[in-house]
Design a protein around this motif. Sequence first.
Motif, PDB file in Angstrom:
ATOM      1  N   TYR A 155      10.735 -93.028  69.481  1.00 52.44           N
ATOM      2  CA  TYR A 155      11.467 -92.606  68.644  1.00 52.44           C
ATOM      3  C   TYR A 155      11.840 -91.244  69.218  1.00 52.44           C
ATOM      4  N   ASN A 205      12.564 -87.146  68.872  1.00 53.53           N
ATOM      5  CA  ASN A 205      12.520 -85.715  68.165  1.00 53.53           C
ATOM      6  C   ASN A 205      11.379 -85.915  67.128  1.00 53.53           C
ATOM      7  N   HIS A 228      17.454 -86.949  56.183  1.00 53.26           N
ATOM      8  CA  HIS A 228      18.210 -87.304  57.227  1.00 53.26           C
ATOM      9  C   HIS A 228      19.476 -87.144  57.470  1.00 53.26           C
ATOM     10  N   ASN A 261      25.160 -89.861  60.184  1.00 54.57           N
ATOM     11  CA  ASN A 261      25.793 -89.903  61.644  1.00 54.57           C
ATOM     12  C   ASN A 261      27.109 -89.178  61.386  1.00 54.57           C
ATOM     13  N   LYS A 262      27.482 -88.851  62.818  1.00 58.20           N
ATOM     14  CA  LYS A 262      29.093 -87.954  62.775  1.00 58.20           C
ATOM     15  C   LYS A 262      30.081 -89.005  62.359  1.00 58.20           C
ATOM     16  N   ASP A 263      29.977 -90.471  62.611  1.00 59.71           N
ATOM     17  CA  ASP A 263      30.968 -91.513  62.101  1.00 59.71           C
ATOM     18  C   ASP A 263      31.067 -91.785  60.786  1.00 59.71           C
ATOM     19  N   LEU A 283      22.509 -92.958  59.200  1.00 61.85           N
ATOM     20  CA  LEU A 283      21.796 -91.950  59.413  1.00 61.85           C
ATOM     21  C   LEU A 283      21.577 -91.655  61.005  1.00 61.85           C
ATOM     22  N   ASP A 284      21.524 -90.262  61.314  1.00 59.14           N
ATOM     23  CA  ASP A 284      21.168 -89.968  62.537  1.00 59.14           C
ATOM     24  C   ASP A 284      19.660 -89.454  62.455  1.00 59.14           C
ATOM     25  N   PHE A 285      18.792 -90.295  62.565  1.00 59.75           N
ATOM     26  CA  PHE A 285      17.193 -89.932  62.316  1.00 59.75           C
ATOM     27  C   PHE A 285      16.860 -88.767  63.180  1.00 59.75           C
ATOM     28  N   ALA A 286      17.306 -88.633  64.524  1.00 57.40           N
ATOM     29  CA  ALA A 286      16.785 -87.649  65.228  1.00 57.40           C
ATOM     30  C   ALA A 286      17.159 -86.047  65.082  1.00 57.40           C
ATOM     31  N   SER A 287      18.396 -86.225  64.423  1.00 57.12           N
ATOM     32  CA  SER A 287      19.210 -84.775  63.886  1.00 57.12           C
ATOM     33  C   SER A 287      18.099 -84.130  63.133  1.00 57.12           C
TER      34      SER A 287
END
Length: 137
Positions: free
Chosen positions: A33, A35, A68, A71-73, A77-81
């Motif tokens: 994983y 970040n 979380h 995602n941009k789309d 979800l963007d878990f690293a953001s």
Amino acid sequence: MKINRKLKVIVVLAAVVSITAGATINKPGPRLYTNLKVLPKNITSKELQGIMADDFEDGLGVSCGFCHAANKDGHGLDFASDAKPEKEIARAMMRMTLGINKKYLKLKHPKIGDATLVVSCTTCHKGQAFPDGTEPK
């Protein structure tokens, strides 16, 4: 007799090729994983899911999207953001509970998700996103 011998050779070769191919197939390694700043970098999927479901979802009564970012789309979800401030707050709370368990309760190597932790998210949150039941303004 010649056909029998050829058949045996073919069967043996096929077996050797099958065994060799099976042995060389790349098995996926553990998922890494990105970040992770408090949780161990080599955490397993099972351990991570347990922490997220048991400690956060149950302890705070929230779902993944609470900390979380999307995602941009717009799908998933963007878990690293680190876009949502709640994620850094969760990290600070993890560090705090680990510190309390180590300093005051003398646990030698406390780990998030470990059943031996005495102080955890649930200690204060009791299934609510905000410990006192009110959202900050």
